[in-house]
Design a protein around this motif. Structure first.
Motif: not given
Length: 523
Positions: A182, A185, A244-245, A248-249
């Motif tokens: 992760g 991101p 973390s992903w 980001f998204f």
């Protein structure tokens, strides 16, 4: 959360744009009219009230966002702390290496966007210039991240050569390699966060954290302790990578569904043309952060030489430091956006008073945090560990940290103002002697020299450096900045880092420069 609800929140909170001028900021500055500060008739008291209210309403959501994000490390430490002293020590060492090798340089590079994006948003009628600088930031942090992968592959062997026990080194290596999933991101999120903040949208990251924080807490328990899903120690970094992903998204979705997308403009390879102008501030920005951050991490590394108990206690102190640092840092980020926006519009008085009000707010918050830490010094260690030695050492160290915490928070706050001014090089020159000429030598002498104060000595040395760095930056902002000159410097910087095809801005800068003596009084 559905895409519709996310878009609704994005549209609702886009109205946070800083009310610096009656019309949209990006349509007003760098025109052919004289760039005279049109707020000279506004009284000091009125300016102070306006800036205090703006900074308060902007820093509250940012503080919540920063606290939630920093709590990820806190929750991870909490989830593995009860597994044993080695696990707590290994996770503490892993977090130190993540900060030192990944976050310190990458966030330092991303912080340069606070200089470029905030002023570009108000100084250019083309809002996509903000996205132009974002692209450079994303490229910079991605290139910086690549060598990290090679380091983390062989980290176990490297740690054993520095004196770590095989158990702690192996656990730390596991943690780092899983966390790496992760990493990109996370650093991209830092760039996107500054992209929206430059547009006056302070609550975007807060809404993202409102969604991600409870998911992270659940994952941290389930992936470590759940009878069905639990993986033990490696579950903690995996939970962080998943978060973390998600961050980001969700932030990308927020931008895509709000008016913030208008500042993007699409990816273009033109951003590589003249990218060294970005690095001229990004590298000093990373160096400014590295000088102070590395000193703290070095204290963690040296604490590990005194055994797992000292390292575990140091982890407890750093968790406290991370939490109490976030609110002043949030005020600093809000001030960076406000000062940058004001300079981009030629409003040197507003930029000046915004800086002063931010410093005053930082002292209020810092002193309150110091009192809370001192009062709860005997209880804090029990949050992370039941080991009596760890708790005892933690209670011994906390008063030293509480005494210096206000200045530590002020470092994060005033650094934001320095970044808005584009004075990262000066900040780095102040940080280096404060930490590496004063703090580290004094700390090593007190901790490992004839006095043999061990971890306490290391912290006393840090206190000297933190206070020296904080006071030097504050003195510069309060007494040395020529705010009228900073407007001119801001516009010249934007011209240099723009695409060479952009000539209209150069003509407007020339008109503004010829009238640079007409900015009015600083009173």
């Amino acid at each position: 959360m559905s895409a519709t609800s996310l878009g609704t929140m994005a549209d609702e909170h886009y109205r946070e744009t800083a009310p610096l001028l009656p019309s949209h900021p990006s349509e007003t500055t760098l025109n052919h009219e004289p760039m005279v500060d049109d707020e000279l008739g506004v009284s000091r008291i009125a300016l102070i009230r306006q800036e205090a209210w703006w900074l308060f309403t902007s820093s509250v959501p940012l503080s919540l966002s920063y606290l939630c994000q920093s709590s990820f490390t806190f929750v991870s430490m909490l989830s593995v702390g009860k597994l044993g002293v080695n696990e707590l020590a290994a996770s503490s060492l892993a977090v130190m290496l993540i900060n030192f090798i990944v976050l310190m340089p990458c966030i330092g590079l991303a912080c340069a966007l606070e200089t470029f994006c905030s002023s570009a948003f108000t100084a250019s009628r083309d809002k996509t210039r903000v996205g132009f600088h974002l692209q450079r930031g994303l490229i910079a942090v991605t290139l910086q991240l690549i060598p990290t992968m090679l380091v983390f592959v062989y980290i176990d062997t490297l740690l054993q050569k520095t004196g770590q026990t095989p158990e702690v080194a192996a656990l730390c290596g596991q943690f780092l390699r899983v966390w790496l999933i992760g990493s990109w991101p996370l650093v991209a999120f830092e760039c996107l966060k500054r992209f929206v903040q430059a547009q006056g949208i302070m609550q975007a990251s807060t809404w993202v954290m409102v969604v991600v924080a409870p998911i992270h807490m659940f994952n941290s328990y389930a992936l470590v302790w759940s009878p069905s899903l639990g993986m033990g120690f490696v579950g903690a970094p995996l939970a962080t990578a998943i978060s973390s992903w998600l961050m980001f998204f969700l932030l990308v979705g927020y931008i895509a569904m709000s008016k913030a997308r208008e500042a993007w403009g699409g990816f273009t390879w033109d951003c590589l043309d003249g990218i060294w102008e970005f690095y001229r501030l990004a590298i000093p920005s990373a160096a400014m952060m590295a000088c102070s951050w590395a000193a703290f991490e070095l204290v963690t590394l040296e604490s590990s030489m005194f055994g797992p108990v000292a390292l575990a206690a140091q982890a407890c102190i750093f968790a406290a430091m991370s939490l109490t640092y976030q609110t002043p840092a949030a005020i600093g980020s809000a001030a960076a956006a406000r000062v940058g926006n004001s300079l981009g519009q030629g409003k040197q008085r507003r930029a000046r008073y915004s800086s002063y009000v931010a410093i005053a707010m930082g002292y209020i918050v810092g002193m309150a945090c110091s009192v809370l830490l001192f009062v709860n010094r005997h209880r804090w260690g029990y949050i992370f560990s039941d080991d009596a030695e760890v708790v005892g050492l933690c209670s011994t160290l906390l008063p030293y940290f509480a005494a210096v915490q206000t200045y530590d928070g002020m470092n994060g706050l005033v650094s934001g103002v320095m970044r808005a001014l584009g004075r990262q090089s000066l900040g780095a020159m102040m940080a280096f002697p404060s930490f590496w000429v004063l703090a580290i030598p004094i700390g090593f002498y007190l901790g490992m020299g004839p006095m043999d104060l061990k971890v306490v000595g290391l912290w006393l040395g840090l206190a000297v450096g933190v206070i020296a760095y904080s006071l030097s930056m504050q003195c510069y902002v309060l007494f040395c900045v020529d705010w009228r000159h900073e407007v001119k410097v801001c516009l010249e910087r934007l011209v240099r880092c723009s695409n060479p095809k952009v000539t209209e801005t150069r003509e407007r800068l020339a008109a503004a420069t010829s009238l640079s003596d007409g900015y009015g009084s600083l009173a």
